[in-house]
Design a protein around this motif. Structure first.
Motif, PDB file in Angstrom:
ATOM      1  N   VAL A 133     -13.153   0.742 -45.139  1.00 11.08           N
ATOM      2  CA  VAL A 133     -12.796   1.956 -44.392  1.00 11.08           C
ATOM      3  C   VAL A 133     -14.051   2.748 -44.054  1.00 11.08           C
ATOM      4  O   VAL A 133     -14.243   3.191 -42.910  1.00 11.08           O
ATOM      5  N   ARG A 134     -14.922   2.940 -45.041  1.00  8.86           N
ATOM      6  CA  ARG A 134     -16.141   3.719 -44.812  1.00  8.86           C
ATOM      7  C   ARG A 134     -17.070   3.029 -43.806  1.00  8.86           C
ATOM      8  O   ARG A 134     -17.724   3.691 -42.999  1.00  8.86           O
ATOM      9  N   GLU A 135     -17.132   1.714 -43.876  1.00  9.16           N
ATOM     10  CA  GLU A 135     -17.979   0.974 -42.933  1.00  9.16           C
ATOM     11  C   GLU A 135     -17.533   1.206 -41.495  1.00  9.16           C
ATOM     12  O   GLU A 135     -18.353   1.362 -40.590  1.00  9.16           O
ATOM     13  N   SER A 136     -16.230   1.241 -41.292  1.00 14.29           N
ATOM     14  CA  SER A 136     -15.709   1.464 -39.938  1.00 14.29           C
ATOM     15  C   SER A 136     -15.999   2.879 -39.452  1.00 14.29           C
ATOM     16  O   SER A 136     -16.080   3.127 -38.247  1.00 14.29           O
ATOM     17  N   GLU A 137     -16.158   3.806 -40.381  1.00  8.44           N
ATOM     18  CA  GLU A 137     -16.473   5.184 -40.015  1.00  8.44           C
ATOM     19  C   GLU A 137     -17.959   5.359 -39.705  1.00  8.44           C
ATOM     20  O   GLU A 137     -18.333   6.136 -38.820  1.00  8.44           O
ATOM     21  N   GLU A 138     -18.777   4.639 -40.444  1.00  6.84           N
ATOM     22  CA  GLU A 138     -20.225   4.846 -40.370  1.00  6.84           C
ATOM     23  C   GLU A 138     -20.936   3.960 -39.358  1.00  6.84           C
ATOM     24  O   GLU A 138     -22.007   4.319 -38.860  1.00  6.84           O
ATOM     25  N   LYS A 139     -20.353   2.805 -39.041  1.00  8.28           N
ATOM     26  CA  LYS A 139     -21.010   1.861 -38.146  1.00  8.28           C
ATOM     27  C   LYS A 139     -20.239   1.678 -36.850  1.00  8.28           C
ATOM     28  O   LYS A 139     -19.038   1.914 -36.780  1.00  8.28           O
ATOM     29  N   THR A 140     -20.965   1.254 -35.821  1.00 12.07           N
ATOM     30  CA  THR A 140     -20.326   0.879 -34.564  1.00 12.07           C
ATOM     31  C   THR A 140     -20.067  -0.621 -34.617  1.00 12.07           C
ATOM     32  O   THR A 140     -20.990  -1.424 -34.525  1.00 12.07           O
ATOM     33  N   LEU A 141     -18.826  -0.977 -34.807  1.00 13.06           N
ATOM     34  CA  LEU A 141     -18.462  -2.380 -34.999  1.00 13.06           C
ATOM     35  C   LEU A 141     -17.889  -2.970 -33.721  1.00 13.06           C
ATOM     36  O   LEU A 141     -17.185  -2.300 -32.969  1.00 13.06           O
ATOM     37  N   ARG A 142     -18.174  -4.226 -33.495  1.00 16.27           N
ATOM     38  CA  ARG A 142     -17.639  -4.927 -32.341  1.00 16.27           C
ATOM     39  C   ARG A 142     -17.071  -6.252 -32.806  1.00 16.27           C
ATOM     40  O   ARG A 142     -17.740  -7.022 -33.504  1.00 16.27           O
ATOM     41  N   SER A 143     -15.854  -6.516 -32.439  1.00 18.85           N
ATOM     42  CA  SER A 143     -15.200  -7.742 -32.876  1.00 18.85           C
ATOM     43  C   SER A 143     -15.801  -8.977 -32.218  1.00 18.85           C
ATOM     44  O   SER A 143     -16.460  -8.880 -31.177  1.00 18.85           O
ATOM     45  N   VAL A 144     -15.573 -10.114 -32.812  1.00 14.91           N
ATOM     46  CA  VAL A 144     -16.103 -11.382 -32.294  1.00 14.91           C
ATOM     47  C   VAL A 144     -15.631 -11.630 -30.867  1.00 14.91           C
ATOM     48  O   VAL A 144     -16.404 -12.055 -30.001  1.00 14.91           O
ATOM     49  N   GLY A 145     -14.355 -11.366 -30.605  1.00 15.45           N
ATOM     50  CA  GLY A 145     -13.817 -11.582 -29.260  1.00 15.45           C
ATOM     51  C   GLY A 145     -14.039 -10.428 -28.309  1.00 15.45           C
ATOM     52  O   GLY A 145     -13.756 -10.536 -27.117  1.00 15.45           O
ATOM     53  N   GLY A 146     -14.517  -9.315 -28.830  1.00 13.83           N
ATOM     54  CA  GLY A 146     -14.790  -8.159 -27.987  1.00 13.83           C
ATOM     55  C   GLY A 146     -13.558  -7.384 -27.563  1.00 13.83           C
ATOM     56  O   GLY A 146     -13.634  -6.521 -26.677  1.00 13.83           O
ATOM     57  N   LEU A 147     -12.413  -7.656 -28.190  1.00 15.35           N
ATOM     58  CA  LEU A 147     -11.175  -6.981 -27.797  1.00 15.35           C
ATOM     59  C   LEU A 147     -11.000  -5.627 -28.471  1.00 15.35           C
ATOM     60  O   LEU A 147     -10.280  -4.767 -27.953  1.00 15.35           O
ATOM     61  N   ILE A 148     -11.611  -5.442 -29.634  1.00 15.96           N
ATOM     62  CA  ILE A 148     -11.498  -4.162 -30.326  1.00 15.96           C
ATOM     63  C   ILE A 148     -12.857  -3.730 -30.855  1.00 15.96           C
ATOM     64  O   ILE A 148     -13.784  -4.527 -30.992  1.00 15.96           O
ATOM     65  N   SER A 158     -12.544  -8.194 -38.058  1.00 12.96           N
ATOM     66  CA  SER A 158     -12.807  -8.957 -36.830  1.00 12.96           C
ATOM     67  C   SER A 158     -14.287  -9.028 -36.475  1.00 12.96           C
ATOM     68  O   SER A 158     -14.672  -9.782 -35.582  1.00 12.96           O
ATOM     69  N   SER A 159     -15.122  -8.269 -37.192  1.00 13.64           N
ATOM     70  CA  SER A 159     -16.571  -8.369 -36.994  1.00 13.64           C
ATOM     71  C   SER A 159     -17.221  -9.106 -38.162  1.00 13.64           C
ATOM     72  O   SER A 159     -18.416  -8.995 -38.406  1.00 13.64           O
ATOM     73  N   MET A 160     -16.407  -9.861 -38.874  1.00 11.82           N
ATOM     74  CA  MET A 160     -16.823 -10.710 -39.985  1.00 11.82           C
ATOM     75  C   MET A 160     -17.337  -9.933 -41.189  1.00 11.82           C
ATOM     76  O   MET A 160     -18.180 -10.402 -41.941  1.00 11.82           O
ATOM     77  N   GLY A 161     -16.764  -8.740 -41.419  1.00  8.94           N
ATOM     78  CA  GLY A 161     -17.101  -7.965 -42.601  1.00  8.94           C
ATOM     79  C   GLY A 161     -16.211  -8.332 -43.769  1.00  8.94           C
ATOM     80  O   GLY A 161     -15.317  -9.177 -43.663  1.00  8.94           O
ATOM     81  N   LEU A 162     -16.425  -7.680 -44.897  1.00 13.08           N
ATOM     82  CA  LEU A 162     -15.687  -7.979 -46.125  1.00 13.08           C
ATOM     83  C   LEU A 162     -14.439  -7.105 -46.225  1.00 13.08           C
ATOM     84  O   LEU A 162     -14.519  -5.876 -46.156  1.00 13.08           O
ATOM     85  N   ILE A 163     -13.291  -7.750 -46.367  1.00 12.90           N
ATOM     86  CA  ILE A 163     -12.008  -7.048 -46.523  1.00 12.90           C
ATOM     87  C   ILE A 163     -11.205  -7.718 -47.635  1.00 12.90           C
ATOM     88  O   ILE A 163     -11.593  -8.768 -48.147  1.00 12.90           O
ATOM     89  N   VAL A 164     -10.100  -7.102 -47.997  1.00 17.19           N
ATOM     90  CA  VAL A 164      -9.155  -7.725 -48.930  1.00 17.19           C
ATOM     91  C   VAL A 164      -7.938  -8.152 -48.126  1.00 17.19           C
ATOM     92  O   VAL A 164      -7.320  -7.337 -47.443  1.00 17.19           O
ATOM     93  N   VAL A 202      -7.573 -12.438 -34.513  1.00 19.63           N
ATOM     94  CA  VAL A 202      -6.926 -11.347 -35.241  1.00 19.63           C
ATOM     95  C   VAL A 202      -7.545 -10.022 -34.787  1.00 19.63           C
ATOM     96  O   VAL A 202      -8.293  -9.377 -35.517  1.00 19.63           O
ATOM     97  N   GLU A 203      -7.245  -9.668 -33.545  1.00 20.44           N
ATOM     98  CA  GLU A 203      -7.806  -8.457 -32.956  1.00 20.44           C
ATOM     99  C   GLU A 203      -6.730  -7.617 -32.274  1.00 20.44           C
ATOM    100  O   GLU A 203      -6.432  -6.502 -32.675  1.00 20.44           O
ATOM    101  N   ALA A 204      -6.156  -8.171 -31.229  1.00 22.27           N
ATOM    102  CA  ALA A 204      -5.109  -7.465 -30.481  1.00 22.27           C
ATOM    103  C   ALA A 204      -3.928  -8.415 -30.265  1.00 22.27           C
ATOM    104  O   ALA A 204      -4.139  -9.588 -29.943  1.00 22.27           O
ATOM    105  N   PRO A 205      -2.722  -7.928 -30.469  1.00 18.14           N
ATOM    106  CA  PRO A 205      -2.303  -6.557 -30.802  1.00 18.14           C
ATOM    107  C   PRO A 205      -2.347  -6.231 -32.289  1.00 18.14           C
ATOM    108  O   PRO A 205      -1.774  -5.229 -32.719  1.00 18.14           O
ATOM    109  N   CYS A 206      -3.018  -7.053 -33.067  1.00 18.22           N
ATOM    110  CA  CYS A 206      -3.017  -6.925 -34.529  1.00 18.22           C
ATOM    111  C   CYS A 206      -3.477  -5.553 -35.005  1.00 18.22           C
ATOM    112  O   CYS A 206      -2.889  -4.982 -35.933  1.00 18.22           O
ATOM    113  N   GLN A 207      -4.547  -5.031 -34.397  1.00 20.17           N
ATOM    114  CA  GLN A 207      -5.091  -3.755 -34.857  1.00 20.17           C
ATOM    115  C   GLN A 207      -4.060  -2.634 -34.752  1.00 20.17           C
ATOM    116  O   GLN A 207      -3.847  -1.877 -35.698  1.00 20.17           O
ATOM    117  N   LYS A 208      -3.418  -2.531 -33.610  1.00 21.28           N
ATOM    118  CA  LYS A 208      -2.419  -1.472 -33.422  1.00 21.28           C
ATOM    119  C   LYS A 208      -1.219  -1.695 -34.344  1.00 21.28           C
ATOM    120  O   LYS A 208      -0.607  -0.735 -34.822  1.00 21.28           O
TER     121      LYS A 208
END
Length: 292
Positions: free
Chosen positions: A54-69, A106-112, A217-223
């Motif tokens: 959660v904090r990483e998404s707040e602090e960094k500008t992330l771009r998904s592999v497919g560029g959809l989100i 979707s940007s290949m970060g660490l999640i659970v 796993v980008e759209a519509p998954c995120q919404k």
């Protein structure tokens, strides 16, 4: 100490005078031969990863592999910090946090994967929002994760959490049911109310298809993660207000499994139907994968 259904879980809670979390911890100890502190430490590590995502998404500008989100979570945060959110502070936070975790995934970060990567934003979104807004401690949230784990275990055992087998109802629906049950426990609800909340979520999301654009796993998954977090909070609030689930948890899980088996394969993670088959989605697919 073990349980194989919601009914047997509730019976144990009543007989032992324990919460769902306490029963789940005892199950983990007995099934895996670990000490309580070892079980707790592993769950604490999982929660730490959730918070970091959660904090990483707040602090960094992330771009998904497919560029959809990428960057959607920050937009939700910016609005809620500027004006009063239409859906309230807790809901706005839960939405933003859930969407942010999907950006990390979707940007290949660490999640659970709780219970899957495609639904990995729901529980962190709900948990962090509730912890912040109600002043719960990390220890209380980690304890609540065992409640969520019990619900996830039962769904996995008696149905499925795989989108390829049961559609998105099995992924987002399960994650949302897990989160709703945990929130009810945090708010002092009974084990029966916890499972009523989980049942209500599943019934609300019954039939939700899995149709990721370009198979990512980008759209519509995120919404859908944001919507799942919202549904979890709504269901918890209804149950805590005294609204009962008409259909018991075990029956609802069985219904979800049967519905999932009847969903056409085009709508079960194959990216051959639904949103993924729209003209715009097909163009994006060709662009992403270099076809055509």
């Amino acid at each position: 100490m073990n349980f194989t259904s919601g009914g047997s879980l509730l019976a144990l809670c009543q007989d032992q005078g324990m919460t769902i979390s306490q029963i789940m911890i005892q199950r983990e100890i007995s099934c895996f031969g670990k000490e309580r502190h070892e079980i707790w430490e592993r769950m604490a590590k999982a929660y730490d990863i959730m918070k970091n995502a959660v904090r990483e998404s707040e602090e960094k500008t992330l771009r998904s592999v497919g560029g959809l989100i990428g960057g959607e979570a920050k937009k939700i945060h910016q609005r809620r910090k500027t004006v009063k959110p239409v859906c309230g502070e807790v809901m706005a936070k839960a939405m933003a946090y859930a969407m942010g975790v999907l950006e990390v995934n979707s940007s290949m970060g660490l999640i659970v994967a709780a219970p899957t990567a495609g639904s990995s934003g729901v529980i962190p979104g709900v948990f962090l929002a509730v912890e912040e807004e109600f002043g719960f401690s990390d220890e209380q949230m980690i304890d609540a994760l065992f409640n969520a784990g019990a619900v996830g275990y039962l769904i996995t055992r008696n149905a499925t959490v795989a989108g390829a087998e049961g559609g998105c109802q099995a992924e987002i629906g399960s994650a949302s049911a897990m989160a709703a049950s945990a929130v009810v426990q945090l708010q002092g609800g009974s084990p029966q109310q916890c499972l009523d909340a989980a049942s209500s979520v599943i019934g609300t999301m019954l039939g939700l298809v899995c149709d990721p654009i370009a198979g990512l796993v980008e759209a519509p998954c995120q919404k859908r993660n944001a919507m799942g977090a919202s549904t979890a909070l709504i269901s918890a609030e209804m149950i805590l207000s005294g609204v009962r689930s008409v259909v018991p948890f075990d029956e609802m899980v069985d219904a979800m499994y049967r519905v999932g088996r009847s969903i056409p394969y085009e709508l079960r993670e194959t990216a051959m139907g639904g949103v993924a088959a729209t003209p715009t989605a097909c163009k994006l697919c060709n662009k992403i994968h270099g076809a055509g």
